[in-house]
Design a protein around this motif. Structure first.
Motif, PDB file in Angstrom:
ATOM      1  N   UNK A  35      10.591   6.319   9.590  1.00  0.00           N
ATOM      2  CA  UNK A  35      10.694   5.945  10.997  1.00  0.00           C
ATOM      3  C   UNK A  35      12.054   5.298  11.296  1.00  0.00           C
ATOM      4  N   UNK A  36      12.588   4.523  10.373  1.00  0.00           N
ATOM      5  CA  UNK A  36      13.911   3.908  10.553  1.00  0.00           C
ATOM      6  C   UNK A  36      14.985   4.985  10.701  1.00  0.00           C
ATOM      7  N   UNK A  79      14.588   7.809  11.999  1.00  0.00           N
ATOM      8  CA  UNK A  79      14.393   8.424  13.312  1.00  0.00           C
ATOM      9  C   UNK A  79      14.773   7.482  14.455  1.00  0.00           C
ATOM     10  N   UNK A  80      15.223   6.245  14.127  1.00  0.00           N
ATOM     11  CA  UNK A  80      15.680   5.320  15.145  1.00  0.00           C
ATOM     12  C   UNK A  80      14.632   4.315  15.596  1.00  0.00           C
ATOM     13  N   UNK A  81      13.604   4.100  14.771  1.00  0.00           N
ATOM     14  CA  UNK A  81      12.560   3.130  15.084  1.00  0.00           C
ATOM     15  C   UNK A  81      12.665   1.936  14.146  1.00  0.00           C
ATOM     16  N   UNK A  82      12.212   0.773  14.633  1.00  0.00           N
ATOM     17  CA  UNK A  82      12.125  -0.399  13.771  1.00  0.00           C
ATOM     18  C   UNK A  82      10.673  -0.849  13.739  1.00  0.00           C
ATOM     19  N   UNK A  83      10.265  -1.448  12.638  1.00  0.00           N
ATOM     20  CA  UNK A  83       8.905  -1.939  12.504  1.00  0.00           C
ATOM     21  C   UNK A  83       8.724  -3.134  13.435  1.00  0.00           C
ATOM     22  N   UNK A  84       7.793  -3.027  14.337  1.00  0.00           N
ATOM     23  CA  UNK A  84       7.524  -4.076  15.318  1.00  0.00           C
ATOM     24  C   UNK A  84       6.365  -4.955  14.852  1.00  0.00           C
ATOM     25  N   UNK A  85       5.267  -4.348  14.419  1.00  0.00           N
ATOM     26  CA  UNK A  85       4.065  -5.079  14.026  1.00  0.00           C
ATOM     27  C   UNK A  85       3.362  -4.334  12.898  1.00  0.00           C
ATOM     28  N   UNK A  86       2.761  -5.089  11.982  1.00  0.00           N
ATOM     29  CA  UNK A  86       1.927  -4.485  10.947  1.00  0.00           C
ATOM     30  C   UNK A  86       0.674  -5.337  10.793  1.00  0.00           C
ATOM     31  N   UNK A  91      -9.846   0.164  -0.517  1.00  0.00           N
ATOM     32  CA  UNK A  91      -8.881   0.784   0.387  1.00  0.00           C
ATOM     33  C   UNK A  91      -8.499  -0.241   1.443  1.00  0.00           C
ATOM     34  N   UNK A  92      -7.223  -0.339   1.730  1.00  0.00           N
ATOM     35  CA  UNK A  92      -6.721  -1.222   2.782  1.00  0.00           C
ATOM     36  C   UNK A  92      -5.994  -0.346   3.796  1.00  0.00           C
ATOM     37  N   UNK A  93      -6.348  -0.478   5.065  1.00  0.00           N
ATOM     38  CA  UNK A  93      -5.695   0.270   6.133  1.00  0.00           C
ATOM     39  C   UNK A  93      -4.539  -0.573   6.674  1.00  0.00           C
ATOM     40  N   UNK A  94      -3.331  -0.077   6.565  1.00  0.00           N
ATOM     41  CA  UNK A  94      -2.155  -0.741   7.143  1.00  0.00           C
ATOM     42  C   UNK A  94      -1.787   0.011   8.419  1.00  0.00           C
ATOM     43  N   UNK A  95      -1.891  -0.668   9.552  1.00  0.00           N
ATOM     44  CA  UNK A  95      -1.536  -0.071  10.840  1.00  0.00           C
ATOM     45  C   UNK A  95      -0.208  -0.670  11.277  1.00  0.00           C
ATOM     46  N   UNK A  96       0.750   0.193  11.540  1.00  0.00           N
ATOM     47  CA  UNK A  96       2.102  -0.253  11.870  1.00  0.00           C
ATOM     48  C   UNK A  96       2.496   0.262  13.250  1.00  0.00           C
ATOM     49  N   UNK A  97       3.148  -0.593  14.027  1.00  0.00           N
ATOM     50  CA  UNK A  97       3.699  -0.206  15.321  1.00  0.00           C
ATOM     51  C   UNK A  97       5.217  -0.246  15.179  1.00  0.00           C
ATOM     52  N   UNK A  98       5.848   0.874  15.499  1.00  0.00           N
ATOM     53  CA  UNK A  98       7.304   0.996  15.456  1.00  0.00           C
ATOM     54  C   UNK A  98       7.829   1.093  16.880  1.00  0.00           C
ATOM     55  N   UNK A  99       8.977   0.469  17.133  1.00  0.00           N
ATOM     56  CA  UNK A  99       9.611   0.490  18.432  1.00  0.00           C
ATOM     57  C   UNK A  99      10.941   1.217  18.340  1.00  0.00           C
TER      58      UNK A  99
END
Length: 84
Positions: free
Chosen positions: A48-49, A51-58, A73-81
């Motif tokens: 994602x980086x 492609x021009x995105x930065x990690x906003x929230x995880x 199993x751990x689900x990691x949900x990430x929001x990229x801006x």
């Protein structure tokens, strides 16, 4: 790594939005502690980086166990801006 695999990564990762949400399933190692596939998480963030995105929230949530020998199993949900 195929980022269009819907069981591992959100299909939104292939579209050009201002925000992108991805979910990665981290599998606990059978022996020892820690995740057995942190490289998948790292690759998703770096992809994602590029492609021009930065990690906003995880955030993470426990996805439960996949059986006797499967580990948790751990689900990691990430929001990229999108970086403008």
């Amino acid at each position: 790594m195929d980022f269009s695999d819907s069981s591992t990564f959100s299909t939104a990762s292939g579209k050009d939005y201002h925000y992108v949400v991805l979910q990665v399933t981290l599998k606990e190692k059978f022996l020892g502690t820690g995740s057995g596939n942190l490289t998948e998480l790292e690759e998703a963030i770096n992809h994602q980086a590029q492609k021009g995105y930065r990690l906003h929230t995880i955030t993470t949530s426990n996805g439960g166990s996949k059986g006797l020998m499967g580990g948790d199993r751990i689900q990691a949900t990430m929001v990229f801006e999108k970086v403008i």
